[in-house]
Each structure stands twice: as structure tokens, then as C-alpha cells.
Write a protein that holds these residues in place. Structure first.
Motif, PDB file in Angstrom:
ATOM      1  N   ALA A 185       0.827  -1.208   0.000  1.00  0.00           N
ATOM      2  CA  ALA A 185       0.000   0.000   0.000  1.00  0.00           C
ATOM      3  C   ALA A 185       0.860   1.257   0.000  1.00  0.00           C
ATOM      4  N   ARG A 186       0.348   2.272  -0.618  1.00  0.00           N
ATOM      5  CA  ARG A 186       0.999   3.571  -0.640  1.00  0.00           C
ATOM      6  C   ARG A 186      -0.011   4.606  -0.174  1.00  0.00           C
ATOM      7  N   VAL A 187       0.313   5.321   0.902  1.00  0.00           N
ATOM      8  CA  VAL A 187      -0.583   6.330   1.448  1.00  0.00           C
ATOM      9  C   VAL A 187      -0.016   7.712   1.134  1.00  0.00           C
ATOM     10  N   LEU A 188      -0.801   8.513   0.461  1.00  0.00           N
ATOM     11  CA  LEU A 188      -0.389   9.861   0.077  1.00  0.00           C
ATOM     12  C   LEU A 188      -1.249  10.875   0.813  1.00  0.00           C
ATOM     13  N   THR A 189      -0.597  11.906   1.361  1.00  0.00           N
ATOM     14  CA  THR A 189      -1.304  12.934   2.130  1.00  0.00           C
ATOM     15  C   THR A 189      -1.058  14.299   1.512  1.00  0.00           C
ATOM     16  N   GLU A 190      -2.136  15.045   1.331  1.00  0.00           N
ATOM     17  CA  GLU A 190      -2.052  16.395   0.783  1.00  0.00           C
ATOM     18  C   GLU A 190      -3.068  17.281   1.505  1.00  0.00           C
ATOM     19  N   SER A 191      -2.813  18.579   1.474  1.00  0.00           N
ATOM     20  CA  SER A 191      -3.856  19.511   1.902  1.00  0.00           C
ATOM     21  C   SER A 191      -5.064  19.310   0.995  1.00  0.00           C
ATOM     22  N   ASP A 192      -6.252  19.297   1.584  1.00  0.00           N
ATOM     23  CA  ASP A 192      -7.450  19.192   0.748  1.00  0.00           C
ATOM     24  C   ASP A 192      -8.192  20.528   0.671  1.00  0.00           C
ATOM     25  N   ARG A 193      -7.523  21.601   1.139  1.00  0.00           N
ATOM     26  CA  ARG A 193      -8.077  22.949   1.067  1.00  0.00           C
ATOM     27  C   ARG A 193      -9.447  22.995   1.736  1.00  0.00           C
ATOM     28  N   SER A 194      -9.542  22.318   2.875  1.00  0.00           N
ATOM     29  CA  SER A 194     -10.825  22.256   3.569  1.00  0.00           C
ATOM     30  C   SER A 194     -10.842  23.169   4.791  1.00  0.00           C
ATOM     31  N   ALA A 247     -17.015  39.452  10.022  1.00  0.00           N
ATOM     32  CA  ALA A 247     -17.769  38.286  10.477  1.00  0.00           C
ATOM     33  C   ALA A 247     -17.177  37.704  11.755  1.00  0.00           C
ATOM     34  N   GLN A 248     -15.844  37.658  11.836  1.00  0.00           N
ATOM     35  CA  GLN A 248     -15.219  37.059  13.015  1.00  0.00           C
ATOM     36  C   GLN A 248     -15.287  37.977  14.226  1.00  0.00           C
ATOM     37  N   GLU A 249     -15.339  39.274  14.009  1.00  0.00           N
ATOM     38  CA  GLU A 249     -15.572  40.179  15.136  1.00  0.00           C
ATOM     39  C   GLU A 249     -16.922  39.892  15.778  1.00  0.00           C
ATOM     40  N   ASN A 250     -17.880  39.471  14.955  1.00  0.00           N
ATOM     41  CA  ASN A 250     -19.226  39.182  15.443  1.00  0.00           C
ATOM     42  C   ASN A 250     -19.448  37.704  15.724  1.00  0.00           C
ATOM     43  N   THR A 251     -18.371  36.914  15.646  1.00  0.00           N
ATOM     44  CA  THR A 251     -18.415  35.474  15.917  1.00  0.00           C
ATOM     45  C   THR A 251     -19.577  34.819  15.174  1.00  0.00           C
ATOM     46  N   ILE A 252     -19.572  35.002  13.871  1.00  0.00           N
ATOM     47  CA  ILE A 252     -20.572  34.347  13.035  1.00  0.00           C
ATOM     48  C   ILE A 252     -20.213  32.874  12.896  1.00  0.00           C
ATOM     49  N   TYR A 253     -18.936  32.639  12.738  1.00  0.00           N
ATOM     50  CA  TYR A 253     -18.397  31.285  12.707  1.00  0.00           C
ATOM     51  C   TYR A 253     -17.261  31.208  13.727  1.00  0.00           C
ATOM     52  N   SER A 254     -16.975  30.002  14.153  1.00  0.00           N
ATOM     53  CA  SER A 254     -15.821  29.778  15.006  1.00  0.00           C
ATOM     54  C   SER A 254     -14.897  28.815  14.269  1.00  0.00           C
ATOM     55  N   PRO A 255     -13.874  29.335  13.557  1.00  0.00           N
ATOM     56  CA  PRO A 255     -12.979  28.463  12.789  1.00  0.00           C
ATOM     57  C   PRO A 255     -12.256  27.465  13.688  1.00  0.00           C
ATOM     58  N   LEU A 256     -12.138  26.226  13.226  1.00  0.00           N
ATOM     59  CA  LEU A 256     -11.449  25.182  13.975  1.00  0.00           C
ATOM     60  C   LEU A 256     -10.142  24.783  13.302  1.00  0.00           C
ATOM     61  N   TRP A 257     -10.227  24.203  12.096  1.00  0.00           N
ATOM     62  CA  TRP A 257      -8.983  23.795  11.441  1.00  0.00           C
ATOM     63  C   TRP A 257      -9.123  23.830   9.924  1.00  0.00           C
ATOM     64  N   TRP A 258      -7.959  23.926   9.284  1.00  0.00           N
ATOM     65  CA  TRP A 258      -7.821  23.713   7.847  1.00  0.00           C
ATOM     66  C   TRP A 258      -7.215  22.329   7.688  1.00  0.00           C
ATOM     67  N   GLY A 259      -7.793  21.523   6.809  1.00  0.00           N
ATOM     68  CA  GLY A 259      -7.469  20.108   6.838  1.00  0.00           C
ATOM     69  C   GLY A 259      -6.535  19.575   5.780  1.00  0.00           C
ATOM     70  N   LYS A 260      -6.154  18.333   5.994  1.00  0.00           N
ATOM     71  CA  LYS A 260      -5.413  17.520   5.043  1.00  0.00           C
ATOM     72  C   LYS A 260      -6.194  16.234   4.856  1.00  0.00           C
ATOM     73  N   THR A 261      -5.887  15.530   3.783  1.00  0.00           N
ATOM     74  CA  THR A 261      -6.549  14.252   3.564  1.00  0.00           C
ATOM     75  C   THR A 261      -5.533  13.234   3.073  1.00  0.00           C
ATOM     76  N   SER A 262      -5.748  11.982   3.456  1.00  0.00           N
ATOM     77  CA  SER A 262      -4.868  10.890   3.055  1.00  0.00           C
ATOM     78  C   SER A 262      -5.646   9.881   2.225  1.00  0.00           C
ATOM     79  N   THR A 263      -4.986   9.369   1.184  1.00  0.00           N
ATOM     80  CA  THR A 263      -5.581   8.370   0.299  1.00  0.00           C
ATOM     81  C   THR A 263      -4.650   7.171   0.218  1.00  0.00           C
ATOM     82  N   ALA A 264      -5.215   5.980   0.298  1.00  0.00           N
ATOM     83  CA  ALA A 264      -4.416   4.750   0.185  1.00  0.00           C
ATOM     84  C   ALA A 264      -4.615   4.136  -1.194  1.00  0.00           C
TER      85      ALA A 264
END
Length: 529
Positions: free
Chosen positions: A273-282, A485-502
Motif C-alpha cells: 500500500a501507498r498512502v499519500l497525504t495532501e492539503s485538501d483545502r478544507s 464576520a469574526q468580530e461578530n463570531t458568526i463562525y468559530s474556525p477550527l482547522w484547515w485540513g489535510k486528507t490521506s488516500t491509500a
């Protein structure tokens, strides 16, 4: 460009080994008849974390819907491995003012039944794409008042109500256009269903579809792009990650997308198996619906936001498979034209409610519910990393007097509730499918945003960025909209993600980039001899 492209990852906990075989039989519907199919010459089996209820992406814009769409459907334009616009059914296009867009339709384009693609088919598909009843999940990507008409023997012209430099992404199969045959669509009783399937112009044609089980596509032989390595692409839907791991280990599937963080080492340990990980711009974050009490109170929103330990979630739950988010737009996405570093710097100063339980208690004390309240946070069962993070958030909220119930739901149900007003607190998990720098912000801060947030300044900035021809000025508009928007806490950002594919030893991608599954990816695979 999915609402919840949702986009945009999947994860699950590892059960006891004694439960694995039972899970394989019960949760991987393909396992009964699929054993050994990955070893059939010319077949590539893909294990997806979740299922589809329809093949019509216009009705369900989850990220795996887009993965599947790339083998069967095309728009006027496509996205290449570097995230740039490329020809598809339109062999060329141009715009002088970002308001009038001219597309030259490829004269050799065929549908998968062998019939030629006509101007009438293209205009019909655009009409369907703009119809909120026929394209409920994607019509919002089309500006109201857009007109399309024939302007030559093999040419159409699309006129927008206002300039939009990002419109090229809308007419891709990554955005909001899937060109179909008018006669096929009109004769279908339920387009995209197991009975009617789907008709496109991509390299593979749909031959069977069982919701919650499997979708099978065979080489069409009609694609303008030429030959493809595999004769058959088979998608198997898994509701249990343990079953998918076993299926990959036993050779029943060749590709497993969006691997759970906890299972990456186990996939890596599979022979060959080969697992590749990249940012998924999420982007993943919390959404506060302003029309649902008590989240119409900014002190409540800030109390919740201050109780979120983003750093701990990224390090302990994601195990570094992500970055703490300081804003809505992932830097790789925002920086597609100005560079990732410049984009990160632009968002570095955005206001954010940092983890601070004392501050959370103080905010709650000033709110309309100083004694606390009960709430529910749902997450899609195919993204259990969200469930793990939700439990962490719930533990902290309990310390300030807020009782948060965490509930798992099938992804189709979860997607249908995004922005519907069903819950005052909800997740937003959005994976970008185009190279548009403002894709995420355009949806989360635009007029149809899931927080049902209304601010004339923000709306003006979102409209302005869409018309900006200077990339730096466009980014400045986006970041300023985020700041308000963030001054008014419309959203609360958590993380920008990566994804792995096998990938199994039988198959390898030739150009694996963060955009791989947003291209006609089946044509970029190599099969072992």
C-alpha cells in the motif's frame, strides 16, 4: 464548490478486532459479491467513506459526489492537476470584462450513448443548473439573472448580471454545471436514480447504481480526451471504516479515500500500500444560526467559541493532519493567485475567540442565558473526526454550564440540514473543489450563507471581490469580510485540513496533487502490469 463539500473527510474509531469480521459483513454491502473483484483485470475498485443517494450532483453536493462525478460528467471547463481552469466541453473560452463569457463548444464531443453534444444540450444543461428545483444543491452558484444563448454554430455566450472573475469555476463539474443530454434527462422519471442513472460526456458511463452499496461505471469509448487505463471503475460505499480497512487489506478495493486519522498507520502497514497525504483545502468550523435562540446573542456565541481548544483538537484528535484555522478561507485556497504565504499573512491578524474558559464564563454571564442551556451538535457519521472534536468541545462547555449533546447522522441527512435552521449550532465542513481564491468565503459569507447572517458591509465586500480583477485587491476584500464576520463570531474556525488516500500495489496516480480527485482522475491512474 460543495455546500458541505462537506465537502468536503472521513474518519472512524477502530473497534475491537473481534468485531471486524462482523462489521465487514454488515457494513460493506459490496462484500457479499465483490470479493476478488479488485483482482479482475481492468477494474479499479474505490472504497468511499459514506454513500450516495443519487448520481445527480446537483441534488447532493457532498465531496464524494464530486469524486464520482469526475468519472462520468463534465462542464464547459475543467480543473487541472494544478488547480487551473482547463478545456472540457468548451475547447476554448474568453471574457474581456468578466461579465460576458464566450465558449467555443467542442465539435467532437459525444455523450456516452454516442450521440453528439449539441448547443441545445448545453443550453438545456445550463437552464437545469440554474433551476433551484432541479438543482437544489448547486443553483446558488449561478448569479440570478444569468443568460445563456447561442452566438455561433459551435459557440454560446453567457452574460452575467454583474462582472464575476470567478465564473469560470461555476461552469466546471467541480462547481455547478454537469452537461447532460436533453432527451435523456427529459425522459428520465428520476434523473440520477438506480432506474434512470445519468448521462454525461466523461470517460465512463454509469451501468449500475445501488444507493448505500455500489455504483459501477464502464469505459464509454466516446470521450474526447482519449483512452483511459481501466475498463471499469467501481465505487463501494462503506458505513464502517473497519470494514473498509479490511477490504483494502484483503485486496477487495484498490483505493481508499479520506482515511481516518487513526487508521493511517494501519493502511500504511498493508503490504504494497501507498498512502499519500495532501492539503485538501478544507475548512472546518462551528456555525451559529442567527435566527435560532439563544445563538442570536453574541455573548452566547463568544462563550461557545472561547470554550473551543483548537490547538488540542489539531494535535490530539487530528494528530497534526491539519492546521489551526485563523479564518474561513484556507491559505492554499486564498493564495492560489497571490501565494500561500501572502494569504496566511493576510489572515494572521484576523480576530478570533481564543481558548479561554474564564472568558467563556464571563461571556455567558452577560448573555440572555447566564445559567447555561442545552444544545445539540450533529456531525456526519462518515466524518467521525468531527464527532471526536465535538466531544472535546462538549467537555469544555459542560465546565461553563452548557450541556451539549453530540449526535451522529448519515451524511445525506446531515447535508440536508446545513443552513436549514434546524439547529442553532452546527458544523461546517467545506472542502474546496476549485482554484477560486474566494470559494469558501463566497459561500459562508454570501447571501445564502448557512449562518443566515445578514450584514450589508459583508455582502458588499463579497460582491466586490467577485468583480475584482486585481488578485491582491480581491484577497483584501475577502479578508475584510472575514474580519467583520469574526468580530461578530458568526463562525468559530477550527482547522484547515489535510486528507490521506491509500492506493494498493495494483494502481498508482501519475499526478497526485491536492486537486487530484477534482480532475478526470481515472485517466491519471496507472495499472500494474
Amino acid at each position: 464548490m460543495p455546500h458541505a463539500r462537506i465537502p468536503r473527510t472521513a474518519a472512524a474509531f477502530v473497534s475491537a478486532a473481534a468485531m471486524m469480521c462482523a462489521a465487514l459483513a454488515a457494513c460493506a454491502p459490496s462484500a457479499r459479491t465483490h470479493a476478488g473483484s479488485a483482482s479482475r483485470e481492468g477494474t479499479i475498485a474505490v472504497g468511499l467513506p459514506g454513500s450516495l443517494s443519487t448520481l445527480d450532483t446537483a441534488h447532493e453536493t457532498g465531496i464524494i459526489n464530486y469524486y464520482v462525478a469526475q468519472v462520468v460528467s463534465e462542464g464547459l471547463l475543467a480543473v487541472d492537476e494544478n488547480g487551473q481552469l482547463a478545456p472540457a466541453i468548451a475547447s476554448a473560452y474568453h471574457t474581456d470584462d468578466a461579465q460576458t463569457w464566450v465558449f467555443d463548444i467542442r465539435p467532437d464531443a459525444l455523450f456516452q450513448d454516442g450521440n453528439p453534444v449539441t448547443i441545445e444540450d448545453v443550453l438545456f444543461s445550463i437552464d437545469i443548473a440554474q433551476d433551484p428545483d432541479k438543482s437544489p444543491s448547486s443553483a446558488t452558484y449561478w448569479p440570478t439573472g444569468t443568460r445563456a444563448e447561442r452566438s455561433g454554430d459551435n459557440q454560446i455566450t453567457v452574460t452575467l448580471p454583474a462582472p464575476a472573475v470567478n465564473f469560470g469555476w461555476t461552469v466546471t463539474a467541480n462547481g455547478g454545471l454537469w452537461i447532460t443530454e436533453k432527451s435523456f434527462y427529459e425522459s428520465a422519471s428520476s434523473y440520477g436514480s438506480p432506474a434512470d442513472l445519468i448521462m454525461g460526456t466523461g470517460p465512463y458511463k454509469a451501468v449500475s447504481f445501488q444507493p448505500d452499496s455500489r455504483a459501477v461505471f464502464e469505459k464509454s469509448g466516446t470521450w474526447w480526451g482519449g483512452d483511459t487505463p481501466a475498463q471499469t471503475i467501481e465505487f463501494d460505499f462503506f458505513s464502517d471504516e473497519n470494514a473498509r480497512l479490511l477490504a483494502h487489506r484483503s485486496g477487495q478495493i484498490d483505493i481508499a479515500t479520506q482515511l481516518p486519522t487513526d487508521q493511517v498507520p494501519q493502511f500504511q502497514a498493508i503490504d504494497g500500500a501507498r498512502v499519500l497525504t495532501e492539503s485538501d483545502r478544507s475548512y472546518v468550523g462551528l456555525t451559529f444560526d442567527h435566527a435560532v435562540e439563544p445563538f442570536d446573542d453574541i455573548h452566547v456565541r463568544k462563550a461557545v467559541a472561547h470554550a473551543v481548544d483548537r490547538t488540542a483538537i489539531v494535535s490530539s484528535i487530528l494528530k497534526g493532519q491539519g492546521t489551526v484555522a485563523t479564518g474561513i478561507e484556507p491559505p492554499e485556497q486564498l493564495g492560489s493567485e497571490i501565494g500561500e504565504r501572502a494569504a496566511a499573512d493576510a489572515q494572521a491578524g484576523l480576530p478570533i475567540d481564543s481558548f479561554d474558559l474564564d472568558a467563556a464564563r464571563a461571556e455567558l454571564a452577560q448573555s440572555k442565558v447566564p445559567g447555561g442551556f442545552d444544545a445539540e451538535l450533529t456531525y456526519p457519521s462518515s466524518i467521525p473526526d468531527l464527532g471526536s472534536a465535538a466531544l472535546s468541545i462538549a467537555d469544555n462547555l459542560k465546565k461553563i454550564g452548557i450541556n451539549l449533546t453530540v449526535t451522529s447522522k448519515p451524511i445525506e441527512e446531515w447535508i440536508s440540514e446545513v443552513g436549514s435552521g434546524t439547529y442553532g449550532l452546527s458544523y461546517m465542513s467545506y472542502t474546496s473543489t476549485t482554484g477560486d481564491p474566494g470559494e469558501v468565503a463566497g459561500w459562508l459569507l454570501g447571501p445564502d450563507n448557512p449562518a443566515r447572517y445578514e450584514d450589508t458591509r459583508v455582502q458588499a465586500l463579497i460582491a466586490s471581490q467577485a468583480a475584482q480583477t486585481d488578485p491582491a485587491a480581491r484577497v483584501a476584500d475577502i479578508v475584510e469580510a472575514e474580519r467583520i464576520a469574526q468580530e461578530n463570531t458568526i463562525y468559530s474556525p477550527l482547522w484547515w485540513g489535510k486528507t490521506s488516500t491509500a492506493f494498493s500495489s495494483r494502481v498508482a496516480p501519475t499526478d497526485y496533487t491536492p486537486y487530484f480527485f477534482m480532475t478526470p482522475w481515472a485517466s491519471s491512474l496507472e495499472l500494474a502490469k
